[in-house]
Scaffold this active site. Structure first.
Site, mmCIF file in Angstrom:
data_model
loop_
_atom_site.group_PDB
_atom_site.id
_atom_site.type_symbol
_atom_site.label_atom_id
_atom_site.label_comp_id
_atom_site.label_asym_id
_atom_site.label_seq_id
_atom_site.Cartn_x
_atom_site.Cartn_y
_atom_site.Cartn_z
ATOM 1 N N ASP A 9 1.416 8.098 9.270
ATOM 2 C CA ASP A 9 0.435 8.457 10.332
ATOM 3 C C ASP A 9 1.084 8.987 11.528
ATOM 4 O O ASP A 9 1.140 8.699 12.689
ATOM 5 C CB ASP A 9 -0.180 7.273 10.722
ATOM 6 C CG ASP A 9 -1.436 7.434 11.762
ATOM 7 O OD1 ASP A 9 -1.864 8.694 11.769
ATOM 8 O OD2 ASP A 9 -1.730 6.795 12.657
ATOM 9 N N GLU A 44 0.530 11.793 5.460
ATOM 10 C CA GLU A 44 -0.266 12.162 6.680
ATOM 11 C C GLU A 44 1.104 12.315 7.764
ATOM 12 O O GLU A 44 1.115 11.463 8.605
ATOM 13 C CB GLU A 44 -0.764 10.778 6.958
ATOM 14 C CG GLU A 44 -1.892 11.214 8.247
ATOM 15 C CD GLU A 44 -2.954 10.395 8.394
ATOM 16 O OE1 GLU A 44 -3.836 10.394 9.219
ATOM 17 O OE2 GLU A 44 -3.048 9.106 7.965
ATOM 18 N N TYR A 128 -2.115 12.265 -1.005
ATOM 19 C CA TYR A 128 -2.925 12.131 0.322
ATOM 20 C C TYR A 128 -4.505 12.250 0.194
ATOM 21 O O TYR A 128 -4.783 13.390 0.306
ATOM 22 C CB TYR A 128 -2.238 12.319 1.658
ATOM 23 C CG TYR A 128 -3.022 11.851 2.957
ATOM 24 C CD1 TYR A 128 -3.465 10.654 2.966
ATOM 25 C CD2 TYR A 128 -3.127 12.709 3.804
ATOM 26 C CE1 TYR A 128 -4.324 10.334 3.910
ATOM 27 C CE2 TYR A 128 -3.904 12.415 5.044
ATOM 28 C CZ TYR A 128 -4.456 10.993 5.294
ATOM 29 O OH TYR A 128 -5.319 10.657 6.238
ATOM 30 N N ASP A 167 -1.467 7.302 -0.843
ATOM 31 C CA ASP A 167 -2.592 6.853 -0.141
ATOM 32 C C ASP A 167 -3.700 7.452 -0.914
ATOM 33 O O ASP A 167 -4.289 8.675 -0.628
ATOM 34 C CB ASP A 167 -2.505 7.177 1.443
ATOM 35 C CG ASP A 167 -3.889 6.602 2.107
ATOM 36 O OD1 ASP A 167 -4.802 6.191 1.373
ATOM 37 O OD2 ASP A 167 -4.028 7.098 3.528
ATOM 38 N N ASN A 169 -6.629 6.206 -0.689
ATOM 39 C CA ASN A 169 -8.019 6.099 0.373
ATOM 40 C C ASN A 169 -9.308 5.439 -0.504
ATOM 41 O O ASN A 169 -10.156 5.872 -0.596
ATOM 42 C CB ASN A 169 -8.490 7.335 0.836
ATOM 43 C CG ASN A 169 -8.082 7.457 2.239
ATOM 44 O OD1 ASN A 169 -8.044 6.501 3.135
ATOM 45 N ND2 ASN A 169 -7.451 8.748 2.669
ATOM 46 N N ASP A 240 -3.487 1.799 -1.049
ATOM 47 C CA ASP A 240 -2.050 2.610 -1.476
ATOM 48 C C ASP A 240 -1.695 2.025 -2.890
ATOM 49 O O ASP A 240 -1.595 0.917 -2.960
ATOM 50 C CB ASP A 240 -0.822 2.338 -0.331
ATOM 51 C CG ASP A 240 -1.470 2.925 0.978
ATOM 52 O OD1 ASP A 240 -1.051 3.823 1.423
ATOM 53 O OD2 ASP A 240 -2.146 2.141 1.711
ATOM 54 N N ASP A 265 -2.229 -0.534 10.615
ATOM 55 C CA ASP A 265 -2.330 0.661 9.877
ATOM 56 C C ASP A 265 -1.690 0.605 8.503
ATOM 57 O O ASP A 265 -1.689 -0.670 7.607
ATOM 58 C CB ASP A 265 -1.611 1.818 10.412
ATOM 59 C CG ASP A 265 -2.327 3.191 9.907
ATOM 60 O OD1 ASP A 265 -3.614 3.390 9.864
ATOM 61 O OD2 ASP A 265 -1.397 4.173 9.541
ATOM 62 N N HIS A 266 -0.945 1.443 7.700
ATOM 63 C CA HIS A 266 -0.434 1.436 6.325
ATOM 64 C C HIS A 266 0.940 0.400 6.443
ATOM 65 O O HIS A 266 1.616 1.009 7.388
ATOM 66 C CB HIS A 266 -0.179 2.547 5.877
ATOM 67 C CG HIS A 266 -1.520 3.421 5.417
ATOM 68 N ND1 HIS A 266 -2.063 3.374 4.370
ATOM 69 C CD2 HIS A 266 -2.423 4.231 6.509
ATOM 70 C CE1 HIS A 266 -3.197 3.989 4.284
ATOM 71 N NE2 HIS A 266 -3.274 4.448 5.565
#
Length: 275
Positions: A9, A44, A128, A167, A169, A240, A265-266
């Site tokens: 991110d 990202e 991603y 990721d 998603n 992920d 977040d991740h």
């Protein structure tokens, strides 16, 4: 071989900002460095079209002196400083690097979403996956992406075994998020996205976390930043993944999450495989 995958991110923020969040990100990077992985996949990155700046590269070289970095960034007509993926791999490795277009819809092919490494006996690819959007405005395009990406992995798999990370998603099953009942039409848990992931696995790929850990619950890779208590309450999602070709799944010895402390977040994920 040891591999790590992390949606960072914003690589720029993690490397150069003085914010509290950036400091937490750098702590995660220190944890990653300690693992001494052969390959590190980052998603990202949010870098400009030209990629990392001279300052970014200097910091990366200082922090990861034993690694070579390669990347792909978002290009016009896609949004600037958006999406983007990167690999860091040990200097002694000599993969062939590709930045494939998969004939995906709208500007997705220009968003820097896939970068791949080809070795003599296997592929490693970093993805991603596009988000369907808070109002599901990109869901139709996401479904097309899922089809095109599955075709891409299958084509690689015809040549040699594949390790696919990143990721994705999507929380595949109800046990992959804390509150499935209230997220039926949320991006990342729609029936369409879940079916797309099922279709991908059915093409000959294994979710390595489930292969190693079975139906264990309450283990996630992402917690919403906007909800201050999401990580404290473990109200997370597992979005992920490390996937491998079915024929090498029994070579996987470790597939789990890396503790990212209080940072929301991740969180990074790690794979060890005997190739």
């Amino acid at each position: 071989m040891k591999l790590i995958s992390w949606n960072i991110d914003s690589l720029n923020a993690a490397l150069t900002s003085d914010s509290n969040r950036a400091q937490l990100s750098r702590q995660v990077l220190e944890t990653i460095k300690y693992e001494n992985a052969d390959i590190i996949a980052i998603q990202e990155t949010k870098l400009p079209a030209k990629g990392p700046s001279k300052k970014h590269l200097e910091i990366l070289e200082e922090q990861f002196p034993d690694y070579t970095s390669v990347w792909v960034s978002s290009q016009e007509p896609a949004r600037k400083s958006y999406a983007g993926t990167m690999f860091l791999y040990k200097n002694e490795l000599e993969p062939e690097v590709t930045r494939p277009f998969i004939d995906s819809p709208c500007t997705m092919d220009s968003e820097g979403r896939i970068i791949s490494l080809e070795f003599d006996n296997f592929y490693v690819t970093n993805v991603y996956t596009p988000n369907a959007g808070s109002s599901l405005g990109r869901l139709d395009d996401r479904q097309l992406w899922d089809e095109k990406y599955a075709d891409y992995l299958s084509k690689l798999d015809e040549e040699k075994p594949v390790i696919a990370c990143g990721d994705f998603n999507v929380a595949h099953e109800e046990i992959d998020l804390a509150h499935p009942e209230s997220n039926r039409r949320s991006a990342g848990f729609t029936d369409e996205e879940r079916q797309g992931f099922t279709n991908l696995l059915d093409r000959g790929f294994t979710d390595t976390f489930r292969h190693i850990h079975g139906d264990v619950e309450g283990v996630y890779t992402w917690w919403a930043q906007r909800v201050k208590t999401s990580k404290i309450n473990n109200s997370g999602w597992r979005i992920d993944y490390f996937l491998v070709s079915d024929r090498i799944k029994d070579k996987v010895t470790r597939s789990e999450m890396i503790d990212s402390g209080t940072r929301q977040d991740h969180t990074p994920i790690i794979l060890e495989i005997d190739l």
